[in-house]
Enzyme design. Structure first.
Site, PDB file in Angstrom:
ATOM      1  N   ARG A 255      -5.276   0.313  -4.140  1.00 39.07           N
ATOM      2  CA  ARG A 255      -4.756  -0.810  -3.369  1.00 39.07           C
ATOM      3  C   ARG A 255      -3.551  -1.407  -4.089  1.00 39.07           C
ATOM      4  NH1 ARG A 255      -6.948   1.182   0.223  1.00 39.07           N
ATOM      5  NH2 ARG A 255      -8.441   0.295   1.730  1.00 39.07           N
TER       6      ARG A 255
ATOM      7  N   GLU B 214       2.153  -3.445   4.842  1.00 43.25           N
ATOM      8  CA  GLU B 214       2.180  -2.133   5.494  1.00 43.25           C
ATOM      9  C   GLU B 214       2.312  -2.302   6.998  1.00 43.25           C
ATOM     10  OE1 GLU B 214      -1.151   0.250   4.265  1.00 43.25           O
ATOM     11  OE2 GLU B 214      -0.604   0.151   2.142  1.00 43.25           O
TER      12      GLU B 214
ATOM     13  N   HIS C 296       0.452   5.520   3.273  1.00 44.77           N
ATOM     14  CA  HIS C 296      -0.993   5.282   3.169  1.00 44.77           C
ATOM     15  C   HIS C 296      -1.788   6.403   3.862  1.00 44.77           C
ATOM     16  CE1 HIS C 296      -4.108   1.842   2.620  1.00 44.77           C
ATOM     17  NE2 HIS C 296      -4.666   3.027   2.412  1.00 44.77           N
TER      18      HIS C 296
END
Length: 316
Positions: free
Chosen positions: A228, A257, A276
């Site tokens: 993360r 994001e 991601h």
């Protein structure tokens, strides 16, 4: 007993679940805005986690168990869930194979200058002066020695790498040559030619890596974050890259994001950005279903030997 879902479930999987558990009423929905109409009568909720908030939890008067089809659960309203005594399990471990493959692939890409080679190919440029690096015999420091970190370590051993780990207690873990507690993480960080973080987002991991940690890293170190983004303040990481405290960063997770256009990371030659997707795999859903079916069988039978039970105080 009713089970509600808040995401699209393949019809084949729907049929398999209803056949395996004929006494259970399944209520399949494509989104939470649909599921919420029946949430008050559901005993079990299956979700990806991002659509859960206090309003939903408070509306779910009969909810006993939440199964999250994701490893990341930092957005869950933990206090409300805890107050209601709801069991939470997640899909931890389902992404370990693709994330480990991603990690080794990115390490090889940087070491063997793949991005530059592709660019040279487009330009029809024959350049044999690129500095190629062997990863065999190098040291990898992995921050987080759980299922993902262990799978990365297992693959890295095929390259005869030394594997150093960091976890809460410093306990030994298979495939790791050395493991240090977080309180002694500097000893692990200063060794790494490759430093990989797989940590989740919790109060304990928030901005765990600070400026002085990057000063301890080798100047030719490659930093990879597939856990993360909250592990490190982006400004600290940008400074470390700009001043040459580390050589390169491979980033699959970000504070915002999608990563906004114009963000400094996009223009930095020593940063590799991916959207991601390190855990993306065609096998992901089937692995989640496997965990869910096991836990559901435990729930129905009353044995309660669940996989991936979340500690609501720690957040993972």
């Amino acid at each position: 007993m009713k089970i509600a879902t808040s995401f699209n479930v393949n019809p084949k999987i729907q049929n398999e679940l209803t056949e395996k558990f004929p006494t259970i009423e399944f209520s399949f929905h494509g989104a939470m805005k649909e599921a919420v109409t029946e949430i008050d009568s559901a005993e079990i909720l299956v979700s990806y986690g991002g659509d859960l908030n206090e309003e939903v939890i408070n509306k779910a008067a009969n909810l006993k168990w939440i199964m999250v089809f994701s490893a990341g659960i930092e957005k869950l309203p933990f206090e409300t869930i805890k107050q209601k005594g709801i069991l939470v399990t997640n899909a931890r471990g389902t992404s370990k194979i693709p994330m480990a493959e991603y990690t080794m692939g990115m390490i090889l890409q940087v070491a063997r200058k793949t991005k530059q080679l592709i660019e040279n190919e487009k330009l029809e440029e024959w350049n044999r002066r690129l500095k190629m690096i062997e990863i065999s015999g190098a040291t990898m420091t992995i921050i987080g020695t759980g299922s993902i970190g262990s799978e990365i370590a297992r693959l890295a051993k095929a390259f005869r790498m030394k594997i150093v780990g960091i976890n809460r207690s410093g306990r030994s873990v298979e495939y790791f040559d050395e493991v240090y507690p977080v309180t002694e993480m500097e000893k692990a960080i200063e060794q790494g030619d490759y430093i990989v973080s797989v940590l989740p987002s919790t109060p304990d991991t928030y901005h765990l890596l600070k400026e002085h940690h990057f000063k301890l890293m080798k100047n030719d170190c490659l930093f990879i974050n597939i856990g993360r983004a909250s592990l490190v303040d982006e400004n600290v990481l940008i400074k470390a890259l700009e001043t040459g405290e580390i050589a390169h960063a491979v980033l699959d997770v970000f504070e915002t994001e999608p990563l906004p256009k114009g963000h400094p990371f996009w223009k930095m030659e020593n940063v590799t950005i991916t959207p991601h997707l390190s855990g993306v795999s065609r096998q992901y859903l089937s692995r989640c279903i496997e965990i869910f079916e096991h836990n559901l069988q435990q729930y129905v039978s009353g044995v309660n030997d669940f996989i991936n039970v979340i500690d609501l105080d720690r957040g993972y």
